[in-house]
Design an enzyme around this catalytic site. Sequence first.
Site, mmCIF file in Angstrom:
data_model
loop_
_atom_site.group_PDB
_atom_site.id
_atom_site.type_symbol
_atom_site.label_atom_id
_atom_site.label_comp_id
_atom_site.label_asym_id
_atom_site.label_seq_id
_atom_site.Cartn_x
_atom_site.Cartn_y
_atom_site.Cartn_z
ATOM 1 N N ARG A 48 -12.915 64.528 -39.574
ATOM 2 C CA ARG A 48 -11.739 64.490 -38.696
ATOM 3 C C ARG A 48 -10.960 65.802 -38.757
ATOM 4 N NH1 ARG A 48 -7.521 62.562 -40.628
ATOM 5 N NH2 ARG A 48 -8.523 60.805 -41.653
ATOM 6 N N TYR A 104 0.713 67.418 -13.548
ATOM 7 C CA TYR A 104 -0.377 66.468 -13.655
ATOM 8 C C TYR A 104 0.151 65.032 -13.695
ATOM 9 C CZ TYR A 104 -4.558 64.150 -15.307
ATOM 10 O OH TYR A 104 -5.623 63.307 -15.427
ATOM 11 N N ASP A 173 0.003 74.834 -18.967
ATOM 12 C CA ASP A 173 -1.210 74.069 -18.675
ATOM 13 C C ASP A 173 -2.040 74.924 -17.723
ATOM 14 O OD1 ASP A 173 -3.186 72.419 -17.564
ATOM 15 O OD2 ASP A 173 -1.955 70.614 -17.711
ATOM 16 N N LYS A 198 -12.376 69.935 -16.711
ATOM 17 C CA LYS A 198 -12.438 70.449 -15.329
ATOM 18 C C LYS A 198 -13.308 71.714 -15.259
ATOM 19 C CE LYS A 198 -9.535 67.073 -14.880
ATOM 20 N NZ LYS A 198 -8.092 67.215 -14.920
HETATM 21 C C1 PLP Z 1 -7.136 66.537 -15.722
HETATM 22 C C2 PLP Z 1 -5.908 67.247 -16.120
HETATM 23 C C3 PLP Z 1 -5.266 66.944 -17.308
HETATM 24 C C4 PLP Z 1 -5.741 65.836 -18.226
HETATM 25 O O1 PLP Z 1 -6.965 66.121 -18.788
HETATM 26 P P1 PLP Z 1 -7.994 64.996 -19.332
HETATM 27 O O2 PLP Z 1 -9.110 65.819 -19.859
HETATM 28 O O3 PLP Z 1 -8.335 64.132 -18.169
HETATM 29 O O4 PLP Z 1 -7.255 64.249 -20.395
HETATM 30 C C5 PLP Z 1 -4.142 67.669 -17.640
HETATM 31 N N1 PLP Z 1 -3.646 68.638 -16.841
HETATM 32 C C6 PLP Z 1 -4.235 68.942 -15.678
HETATM 33 C C7 PLP Z 1 -3.663 70.017 -14.839
HETATM 34 C C8 PLP Z 1 -5.378 68.258 -15.287
HETATM 35 O O5 PLP Z 1 -5.944 68.556 -14.120
#
Ligand code: PLP
Length: 375
Positions: A48, A104, A173, A198
Site C-alpha cells: 500500500r 468536473y 486539474d 483520459k
Molecule cells: C474524469 C475527470 C476527473 C475524474 O477522474 P476519474 O479518473 O474518473 O476519477 C477529474 N477531473 C477531470 C477534468 C476529469 O475529466
Amino acid sequence: MSTMGDGTRAVRAGLPEPEQYEPTLPGPVFAAHFHLSGEPVGPYTYGRETNPTWTHLERAIGELEAPGEQVETTVFASGMAAISAVLLSQARTGDAVVLPDDGYQALPLVREQLEAYGVEVRTAPTGGDAQLALLDGAKLLWIETPSNPGLDVCDIRRLVEAAHAKGVLVAVDNTLATPIGQRPLELGADFSVASDTKGMTGHGDILLGHVSCLDPELGAGVRRWRKVVGAIPGPMEAWLAHRSLATLQLRIDRQCTTALALAEALSKRADVAGLRYPGLPGDPSYPTAVRQMRRFGSVVSFVLADKDTAERFLGGLRLVDDATSFGGVRSTAERRARWGGDAVPEGFVRFSVGAEDPEDLLADVERALDAAAAR
Ligand SMILES: *Cc1c(COP(=O)(O)O)cnc(C)c1O
C-alpha cells in the site's frame, strides 16, 4: 532528456538504466509485501506504500510534468483519488478553498465533503479569471483549465501570482491538456493534478490519477494521504499506463490536429451553435490558451438545436461511440445534459476526437449532422 522533444521524452520517460538481459520496461510487480528482515526500512516494504511499477510510472510522469526538475509524483487509483488527496489533505476546519463552479462534475461532491468538515468553499467561473476575486484569506485555489465541458480558459500565471502574493496554494486539474499540452508547475502552480483515465493513458481501458509537485513537503503530504486512504492503483494498471505514455505525443498530436480540423468544419455549419475549441482562433479562450498551452486538447464542444437533434446526431455516427469520458484514441461524444450536473443546454455535445483518419472522422460527423437535421 529535458532538452529533447516531447516525443523523445515520451518514449523514454521513466525507463530504468539499461541492464543486460532485463526488459526495457520491467513488467508489473504483483506484491502485497516484500522480503524484509530487520528494520522495516528501504524502498519496498508493503504494497500500500510503494511498488516498483509505480516508481517507474511516477518517474515517467514527473519527467513529462517538469522536464529536468526534481519533482514528486504520486499515482492514484483514479483522478478523483488524486483530487481528493490534494484537497482533503490540505484543507483543515476553518480554512477556505476556492473552487471553479464550472469544473468536473464530481467537484460538487468534494465541495459537500469539505463543507461537512467545516471548510469554507467559495466558487467562481473559470472564464475571465473570476476566481481572482475570492482569494483573500484562502488556503488553496483549485483551477481547472480548460474547463470541462465548457472549455473556458483562465490565465494560470496570473492566478498563481495573485494567489502566492496572498499565501494561497494553487492546484491545477490538468486532465484535459495532459502535460504535453500544458505544464502547470512551470506556470507556477504548486500541484499539477490529473485524471490519467483520459488523454494521458488514452485507450479508455483504465482508471488512474496522479499529483505532481516541486515542493518535497507538499509531495510528502500527498503521498501520506495515499497511505491513509489506500487509494492505490493496481500494478497492472500502472504498467499499462506507463506503456501507453510511450505514444502520448503521437496520440495527442494527431488528436489535437484533427480536433482543430473538426472545429473549423463545424464553424462553417449553420446547424451548429456555441462552438468551443481553445485552439480555434476566434474562440474566447484562444488568446489566453496560446500563451500557456502547447497543444489545445482533443475536446470540442458545440450545441445542436435541441435534445432530439443531438440524440439523432449521436445515433447516426458510425465511427464515434456515444460514451462519456474523453481523450481516447477512439472518438467518443455525448449529450452532456443527460448527466444533469453541468449547466449546459439540452443539445450540448461534448466531442472527444480520437486518432481515426481525419477525413473519415469529418465525413462521418458531416453525414450524421446532415441526417440529424433532415428529420
Ligand atoms: C474524469 C475527470 C476527473 C475524474 O477522474 P476519474 O479518473 O474518473 O476519477 C477529474 N477531473 C477531470 C477534468 C476529469 O475529466
